[in-house]
Structures are given as structure tokens and as C-alpha cells.
Design an enzyme around this catalytic site. Structure first.
Site, PDB file in Angstrom:
ATOM      1  N   ASP A  45      46.152 -53.512 -19.751  1.00  0.00           N
ATOM      2  CA  ASP A  45      46.850 -54.361 -20.970  1.00  0.00           C
ATOM      3  C   ASP A  45      47.068 -53.379 -21.785  1.00  0.00           C
ATOM      4  O   ASP A  45      48.342 -53.611 -22.342  1.00  0.00           O
ATOM      5  CB  ASP A  45      45.976 -55.450 -21.319  1.00  0.00           C
ATOM      6  CG  ASP A  45      45.407 -56.182 -20.215  1.00  0.00           C
ATOM      7  OD1 ASP A  45      45.880 -57.202 -20.154  1.00  0.00           O
ATOM      8  OD2 ASP A  45      44.371 -55.765 -19.806  1.00  0.00           O
ATOM      9  N   HIS A  69      40.842 -59.658 -20.431  1.00  0.00           N
ATOM     10  CA  HIS A  69      41.813 -59.221 -19.660  1.00  0.00           C
ATOM     11  C   HIS A  69      42.498 -60.761 -19.016  1.00  0.00           C
ATOM     12  O   HIS A  69      41.950 -61.179 -18.135  1.00  0.00           O
ATOM     13  CB  HIS A  69      41.485 -58.660 -18.573  1.00  0.00           C
ATOM     14  CG  HIS A  69      42.559 -58.089 -17.464  1.00  0.00           C
ATOM     15  ND1 HIS A  69      43.563 -57.622 -17.885  1.00  0.00           N
ATOM     16  CD2 HIS A  69      42.804 -58.631 -16.175  1.00  0.00           C
ATOM     17  CE1 HIS A  69      44.679 -57.535 -16.971  1.00  0.00           C
ATOM     18  NE2 HIS A  69      43.831 -58.069 -15.759  1.00  0.00           N
TER      19      HIS A  69
HETATM   20  N1  LIG Z   1      41.325 -55.817 -14.331  1.00  0.00           N
HETATM   21  C1  LIG Z   1      42.832 -55.767 -14.012  1.00  0.00           C
HETATM   22  O1  LIG Z   1      43.553 -55.276 -14.696  1.00  0.00           O
HETATM   23  C2  LIG Z   1      43.270 -56.105 -12.519  1.00  0.00           C
HETATM   24  C3  LIG Z   1      42.261 -56.576 -11.604  1.00  0.00           C
HETATM   25  N2  LIG Z   1      43.017 -56.966 -10.470  1.00  0.00           N
HETATM   26  C4  LIG Z   1      41.960 -57.252  -9.496  1.00  0.00           C
HETATM   27  O2  LIG Z   1      41.523 -56.671  -8.723  1.00  0.00           O
HETATM   28  C5  LIG Z   1      40.824 -57.332  -7.616  1.00  0.00           C
HETATM   29  C6  LIG Z   1      41.401 -56.663  -6.396  1.00  0.00           C
HETATM   30  O3  LIG Z   1      42.771 -56.588  -6.064  1.00  0.00           O
HETATM   31  P1  LIG Z   1      43.360 -56.168  -4.817  1.00  0.00           P
HETATM   32  O4  LIG Z   1      42.743 -54.711  -4.478  1.00  0.00           O
HETATM   33  O5  LIG Z   1      44.868 -56.423  -5.009  1.00  0.00           O
HETATM   34  O6  LIG Z   1      42.717 -57.299  -3.535  1.00  0.00           O
HETATM   35  P2  LIG Z   1      42.743 -57.084  -2.050  1.00  0.00           P
HETATM   36  O7  LIG Z   1      42.576 -58.444  -1.475  1.00  0.00           O
HETATM   37  O8  LIG Z   1      43.894 -56.326  -1.758  1.00  0.00           O
HETATM   38  O9  LIG Z   1      41.410 -56.234  -1.741  1.00  0.00           O
HETATM   39  C7  LIG Z   1      40.215 -56.796  -2.153  1.00  0.00           C
HETATM   40  C8  LIG Z   1      39.386 -56.151  -1.195  1.00  0.00           C
HETATM   41  O10 LIG Z   1      38.186 -56.449  -1.530  1.00  0.00           O
HETATM   42  C9  LIG Z   1      37.261 -56.969  -0.627  1.00  0.00           C
HETATM   43  N3  LIG Z   1      36.035 -57.551  -1.007  1.00  0.00           N
HETATM   44  C10 LIG Z   1      36.207 -58.834  -1.179  1.00  0.00           C
HETATM   45  N4  LIG Z   1      34.773 -59.397  -1.433  1.00  0.00           N
HETATM   46  C11 LIG Z   1      33.968 -58.251  -1.625  1.00  0.00           C
HETATM   47  C12 LIG Z   1      32.714 -58.041  -1.469  1.00  0.00           C
HETATM   48  N5  LIG Z   1      31.856 -59.052  -1.825  1.00  0.00           N
HETATM   49  N6  LIG Z   1      32.258 -56.534  -1.498  1.00  0.00           N
HETATM   50  C13 LIG Z   1      33.188 -55.617  -1.452  1.00  0.00           C
HETATM   51  N7  LIG Z   1      34.393 -55.901  -1.101  1.00  0.00           N
HETATM   52  C14 LIG Z   1      34.946 -57.542  -1.217  1.00  0.00           C
HETATM   53  C15 LIG Z   1      38.240 -57.625   0.530  1.00  0.00           C
HETATM   54  O11 LIG Z   1      37.687 -57.348   1.953  1.00  0.00           O
HETATM   55  C16 LIG Z   1      39.554 -56.558   0.053  1.00  0.00           C
HETATM   56  O12 LIG Z   1      39.515 -55.611   1.157  1.00  0.00           O
HETATM   57  C17 LIG Z   1      41.308 -58.677  -7.575  1.00  0.00           C
HETATM   58  O13 LIG Z   1      40.264 -59.295  -8.178  1.00  0.00           O
HETATM   59  C18 LIG Z   1      42.402 -58.617  -8.663  1.00  0.00           C
HETATM   60  O14 LIG Z   1      42.617 -59.947  -9.299  1.00  0.00           O
HETATM   61  C19 LIG Z   1      44.054 -56.626 -10.178  1.00  0.00           C
HETATM   62  C20 LIG Z   1      45.191 -56.190 -10.917  1.00  0.00           C
HETATM   63  C21 LIG Z   1      44.655 -55.618 -12.328  1.00  0.00           C
HETATM   64  O1  LIG Z   2      47.151 -60.998 -12.667  1.00  0.00           O
HETATM   65  C1  LIG Z   2      46.368 -60.783 -11.681  1.00  0.00           C
HETATM   66  O2  LIG Z   2      45.734 -61.523 -11.066  1.00  0.00           O
HETATM   67  C2  LIG Z   2      46.056 -59.243 -11.671  1.00  0.00           C
HETATM   68  C3  LIG Z   2      45.915 -58.614 -12.822  1.00  0.00           C
HETATM   69  O3  LIG Z   2      44.698 -58.959 -13.497  1.00  0.00           O
HETATM   70  C4  LIG Z   2      46.698 -58.094 -13.654  1.00  0.00           C
HETATM   71  O4  LIG Z   2      47.858 -57.668 -13.129  1.00  0.00           O
HETATM   72  O5  LIG Z   2      46.866 -58.135 -14.856  1.00  0.00           O
END
Ligand SMILES: NC(=O)C1=CN([C@@H]2O[C@H](COP(=O)(O)OP(=O)(O)OC[C@H]3O[C@@H](n4cnc5c(N)ncnc54)[C@H](O)[C@@H]3O)[C@@H](O)[C@H]2O)C=CC1
Ligand SMILES: O=C([O-])CC(=O)C(=O)O
Length: 329
Positions: A163, A191
Site C-alpha cells: 500500500d 491492508h
Molecule cells: N499483504 C499483501 O499486500 C498481499 C497479500 N496477498 C496474499 O498473499 C497470499 C498468497 O498469494 P498467491 O501467492 O498469489 O497465492 P497462490 O494461490 O498462488 O499461492 C498460495 C500458496 O500457498 C499454499 N498454501 C495454502 N495453504 C497453505 C498452508 N497452510 N501452508 C503452506 N502453504 C499453503 C498453496 O498451496 C499455494 O502454493 C494470498 O492470501 C493473497 O491474498 C497478495 C498480494 C498482496
Molecule cells: O487484493 C488482494 O487480494 C491481493 C492484495 O492483497 C493486494 O493486491 O493488495
């Protein structure tokens, strides 16, 4: 003599953020170009084959700083002696879902992982939660860790840096100033679209950015919604949530925490009561980092408009906290 390797645990290692993150950690962008790392990769049993594939690619980069890697589906193994834990693995948000919808699904994951970190990681481990809803997931992991003791409860963070970076880019475009010239940005709160990106203190080469822009309607009606809903806009455009920019923000957060910041940085940290935020709520605050420690910037004036925004994002976090209270008993 070369430094002893640091152990970095990454959960969700087979996911899309993991794919952007791991190569940059291994190349030294997070902990320094002279700091060897050992990657400890956690993912679900069904994702182990994909993790192995990512490890093969990491091998094929022949990174001089990559001193070892393991893949596991056991949190106790993944967090063993970890210096840094990046908790990325969670269920990502799809079209039409708010982050709060993920609370229950993800709460279970973070109680288990917080406990496993506290039982296995280094006592001074630094934990950054990226998986959404990241503030409350960090709150849950911290609460589970506190029950065990051993680790430092102040070191359980949620990621607000994306952010912060989004806000800097929007401000640079509006003000015509280089993004690198912008200092003293703050994003308060959760967030989520309720976050409050506050550029009242922001400076560019000694000029006040607020005075340069001088447009309250733009702030309220364009800037804040654009930054707040950027995640949804990326999902809409890409069909997938932000990955490379999220990985970049995680690198920024941990690098500044460990190696020091040259400016204010927004970190989601457990409140110590600063600015009237109840203790323990994981909240975006302006921070400075030095000697491996972060400190919340104190004494900023909060005007009535800003207080209203801070109250709103706090209310959302308090509601999330109430929704998970039963899980933490
Ligand atoms: N804080 C932030 O600014 C942001 C947060 N996110 C969040 O990050 C997270 C991951 O996003 P992506 O990599 O795109 O998702 P993705 O679906 O591509 O990957 C998630 C991975 O986590 C694994 N996983 C699920 N449960 C698990 C567990 N209990 N233990 C270990 N691994 C586990 C899945 O098998 C998968 O490989 C999501 O929650 C998304 O909303 C995404 C963008 C920004
Ligand atoms: O919006 C979502 O789910 C992923 C995220 O947290 C972001 O891009 O800020």
C-alpha cells in the site's frame, strides 16, 4: 570470512508470490549481497511436486548466496531455527471476495503456524505475514506464539508496504516529482480498502507534497480509493492477485527491518498503544528501522479528517479481531 547463513522460511512457496520472491531472496536482495541464505520452503502436500520444480530452477540460477534449501509440508520442519519467516501461503482472494471472507479459512492456518514458529524458530525471529487478511493473520499467529513464549511478540508483522509503495507511485504521478524524491509517506491501519494513505507529512526535495498537490477532493475521491482498491483492480485486470509487486513489498519490508531504513516506512506492527490504537492490534504505522530494530514514529499530529479515517480502519480490524476471538481461546 563469509557470514553464517541466515535461515529464511517461506510458506506458500509453490504459489505465485513465492515464484517472484524466492529468486530475489536467493540473489541477496532481501538480506544483503554478502549474506548467505538457506531457504526452508513450506507448502501443502499436494504442492510438493511444484515446490521441487521451483527448487530445480533455483539450483539452475547457481546463486552464490544460496547455501541450502529444503522443501516440506511440516511447519515444525520449515520453521526450525528460522531467522526470518515469510508467511505467504493462504487462500488468495478471487473476484468479488473481500479479504474478510478469508478470515475463517485462514485463521486455522495461522494458529498452527504461529505456534510452530514459537516452538522452533530462533528466539529473535522476524515474521512477516503476507497472506490475507494479513493484519489479522499476523495478530492470530502472534497470539498463538505468545501462548508458547520464547519469541518476541513485537516481531510478528503484517504487510502494509505494498500500500505504501502504491501510494508513492500515485503521488509521484500526480505531483510530477520522481518517486525516489518522496519521503515521509504513511499508511495507517489495515491492508484493505479501509487503509488510510496519509501524505500530509510527505516531502519532495524539501517541498511539502500536500502543498504541491493542494487538492482535497483528489485526495478523498481519487487517491484514497485508487490505493485502497488497487488489489481488486489488479485482480480484475490480470485475473490473478498481485504477485510480483507483493513479493517486492515483502523484500522491501524485511530488508529495511534487518538492514535499516533511510526514510519512514509503513509497517504493520503490533500496536504498543501509540496514536490510541489498542495494544496488540496489528496496524500500519510509520516506522524507522535501525540496528535491526523498528520504532514507531511518534508525535505526528492527527487532524480531524485523519482521525476519522484511522477510526474507520481500526474499526474494521477490531471487527476482524472479534470474529477470530473464539479461535484464540
Ligand atoms: N499483504 C499483501 O499486500 C498481499 C497479500 N496477498 C496474499 O498473499 C497470499 C498468497 O498469494 P498467491 O501467492 O498469489 O497465492 P497462490 O494461490 O498462488 O499461492 C498460495 C500458496 O500457498 C499454499 N498454501 C495454502 N495453504 C497453505 C498452508 N497452510 N501452508 C503452506 N502453504 C499453503 C498453496 O498451496 C499455494 O502454493 C494470498 O492470501 C493473497 O491474498 C497478495 C498480494 C498482496
Ligand atoms: O487484493 C488482494 O487480494 C491481493 C492484495 O492483497 C493486494 O493486491 O493488495
Amino acid at each position: 570470512m563469509s557470514k553464517a547463513p541466515m535461515r529464511v522460511a517461506v510458506t506458500g512457496a509453490a504459489g505465485q508470490i513465492g515464484y517472484s520472491l524466492l529468486f530475489r531472496i536467493a540473489s541477496g536482495e532481501m538480506l544483503g549481497k554478502d549474506q548467505p541464505v538457506i531457504l526452508q520452503l513450506l507448502d501443502l502436500p499436494q504442492a510438493q511436486k511444484a515446490v521441487k520444480g521451483v527448487m530445480m530452477e533455483l539450483e539452475d540460477c547457481a546463486f552464490p548466496l544460496l547455501a541450502g534449501m529444503i522443501a516440506t509440508d511440516d511447519p515444525n520442519v520449515a520453521f526450525k531455527d528460522a531467522d526470518v519467516c515469510l508467511l505467504v501461503g493462504a487462500r488468495p482472494r478471487g473476484p468479488g471476495m473481500e479479504r474478510a471472507d478469508l478470515l475463517t479459512a485462514n485463521g486455522a492456518i495461522f494458529t498452527v503456524q504461529g505456534k510452530a514458529i514459537a516452538e522452533n524458530a530462533k528466539e529473535d525471529v522476524r515474521v512477516l505475514v503476507v497472506g490475507n487478511p494479513c493484519n489479522t493473520n499476523a495478530y492470530i499467529a502472534r497470539a498463538a506464539a505468545i501462548k508458547v513464549g520464547r519469541t518476541n511478540p513485537a516481531n510478528y508483522h503484517g504487510m502494509l508496504r505494498l500500500d505504501h509503495n502504491r501510494a508513492l507511485s500515485q503521488l509521484a504521478a500526480k505531483s510530477g516529482r520522481a518517486v525516489s524524491s518522496l519521503k515521509k509517506m504513511v499508511v495507517w491501519g489495515n491492508h484493505s480498502p479501509s487503509m488510510y494513505a496519509d501524505y500530509r507529512f510527505c516531502e519532495s526535495n524539501g517541498d511539502s507534497v500536500k502543498a504541491l498537490i493542494n487538492d482535497h477532493a483528489w485526495n478523498n475521491d481519487v487517491f484514497l480509493p485508487t490505493v485502497g482498491k488497487r488489489g481488486a483492480a489488479i485482480i480484475e485486470a490480470r485475473g490473478l492477485s498481485s504477485a510480483a509487486s507483493a513479493a517486492n513489498a515483502a523484500i522491501d519490508h524485511v530488508r529495511d527491518w534487518v538492514l535499516g531504513s533511510s526514510d519512514w516506512v509503513t509497517m504493520g506492527v503490533p500496536s504498543d498503544g501509540s496514536y490510541g490504537i489498542p495494544e496488540g492490534v496489528v496496524f500500519g504505522f510509520p516506522c524507522e528501522c535501525k540496528d535491526g530494530q523498528y520504532k514507531i514514529i511518534q508525535g505526528l499530529e492527527i487532524d480531524a479528517y485523519s482521525q476519522g479515517k484511522i477510526d474507520l480502519t481500526l474499526k474494521e480490524l477490531e471487527d476482524e479481531r472479534a470474529a477470530v476471538a473464539d479461535m484464540l481461546k
